[in-house]
Every structure is written in structure tokens, then in C-alpha cells.
Design a protein around this motif. Structure first.
Motif, PDB file in Angstrom:
ATOM      1  N   TYR A  15     -11.246   3.254  -4.871  1.00 49.53           N
ATOM      2  CA  TYR A  15     -10.071   2.903  -4.208  1.00 49.53           C
ATOM      3  C   TYR A  15      -8.777   3.164  -5.103  1.00 49.53           C
ATOM      4  N   ARG A  16      -8.885   3.066  -6.299  1.00 54.33           N
ATOM      5  CA  ARG A  16      -7.817   3.082  -7.024  1.00 54.33           C
ATOM      6  C   ARG A  16      -7.469   4.665  -7.532  1.00 54.33           C
ATOM      7  N   LEU A  17      -8.618   5.446  -7.182  1.00 57.41           N
ATOM      8  CA  LEU A  17      -8.303   6.882  -7.515  1.00 57.41           C
ATOM      9  C   LEU A  17      -7.947   7.624  -6.151  1.00 57.41           C
ATOM     10  N   ILE A  18      -8.716   7.231  -4.941  1.00 55.76           N
ATOM     11  CA  ILE A  18      -8.573   7.868  -3.946  1.00 55.76           C
ATOM     12  C   ILE A  18      -7.453   7.224  -2.698  1.00 55.76           C
ATOM     13  N   LEU A  19      -7.734   6.014  -2.453  1.00 52.53           N
ATOM     14  CA  LEU A  19      -6.677   5.424  -1.650  1.00 52.53           C
ATOM     15  C   LEU A  19      -5.303   5.014  -2.072  1.00 52.53           C
ATOM     16  N   SER A  20      -5.313   4.498  -3.214  1.00 55.83           N
ATOM     17  CA  SER A  20      -4.196   3.701  -3.750  1.00 55.83           C
ATOM     18  C   SER A  20      -2.747   4.713  -3.964  1.00 55.83           C
ATOM     19  N   VAL A  23      -1.394   4.751  -0.227  1.00 55.23           N
ATOM     20  CA  VAL A  23      -1.028   3.488   0.388  1.00 55.23           C
ATOM     21  C   VAL A  23       0.223   3.035  -0.423  1.00 55.23           C
ATOM     22  N   GLY A  24       0.388   3.507  -1.743  1.00 58.15           N
ATOM     23  CA  GLY A  24       1.546   2.903  -2.249  1.00 58.15           C
ATOM     24  C   GLY A  24       1.139   1.725  -3.110  1.00 58.15           C
ATOM     25  N   TYR A  25       2.199   1.507  -4.164  1.00 58.85           N
ATOM     26  CA  TYR A  25       1.764   0.560  -5.277  1.00 58.85           C
ATOM     27  C   TYR A  25       2.614  -1.035  -4.560  1.00 58.85           C
ATOM     28  N   HIS A  26       2.443  -1.547  -3.627  1.00 56.02           N
ATOM     29  CA  HIS A  26       2.954  -2.808  -3.137  1.00 56.02           C
ATOM     30  C   HIS A  26       2.262  -3.854  -3.046  1.00 56.02           C
ATOM     31  N   CYS A  27       1.792  -4.390  -4.216  1.00 56.95           N
ATOM     32  CA  CYS A  27       1.037  -5.667  -4.161  1.00 56.95           C
ATOM     33  C   CYS A  27       2.024  -6.656  -4.702  1.00 56.95           C
ATOM     34  N   ARG A  28       1.809  -7.826  -4.148  1.00 58.27           N
ATOM     35  CA  ARG A  28       2.497  -9.124  -4.152  1.00 58.27           C
ATOM     36  C   ARG A  28       2.343  -9.709  -5.529  1.00 58.27           C
TER      37      ARG A  28
END
Length: 83
Positions: A15-20, A23-28
């Protein structure tokens, strides 16, 4: 890292390599949910670390909290015992 934790970390790393990046870095939370999951698996093993990661992902929603939420340190004698 226990064998179960290593196996559970593969989809997170994917997920960190392909999708993140898409989708961007919008973690709460800080650290991000994926970083929290990897740290929990490393510190607590597959079962407990996986459970902690699942609970954290469940808390990450628009109506949840936000802020600094580090992985708790393992209690003495528990590291890697749940593989």
C-alpha cells in the motif's frame, strides 16, 4: 519481527509503495496509520500488533479523533510471543 508479523506487513508495504502516492498523505494521526501498523507489528508481533493496527484503522474516520498516537511500548516479556 515474527513470521506472522512479516507476512501481515507485506500488504501494508505494498500500500505504501503503490497506493499511498496516488491517494495522497492525508492521515489524521501522527504517525500515519501504515507507519503505526508496521511499528505495532514489529514491537508486538503478529497477533497483538495486527489487532492494534486494525483498531487504529477503525479509529481513522472523518468523525474520529486526530493528533499524536504512538504505538505503546510492549509490556515486559511480551515481545514477539504471539506468533
Amino acid at each position: 519481527m515474527t513470521p506472522l508479523a512479516r507476512l501481515l506487513s507485506l500488504p501494508i508495504k505494498g500500500y505504501r509503495l503503490i497506493l499511498s502516492p496516488w491517494v495522497g498523505y492525508h492521515c489524521r494521526y501522527h504517525p500515519t496509520c501504515s507507519q503505526y501498523a508496521l511499528e505495532a507489528l514489529e514491537k508486538h508481533g503478529g497477533l497483538r500488533g495486527g489487532w492494534m493496527a486494525a483498531k487504529r484503522i477503525g479509529r481513522c474516520n472523518p468523525w474520529g479523533q486526530c493528533g499524536h498516537d504512538p504505538v505503546p511500548e510492549p509490556k515486559s516479556g511480551r515481545k514477539g510471543r504471539d506468533a
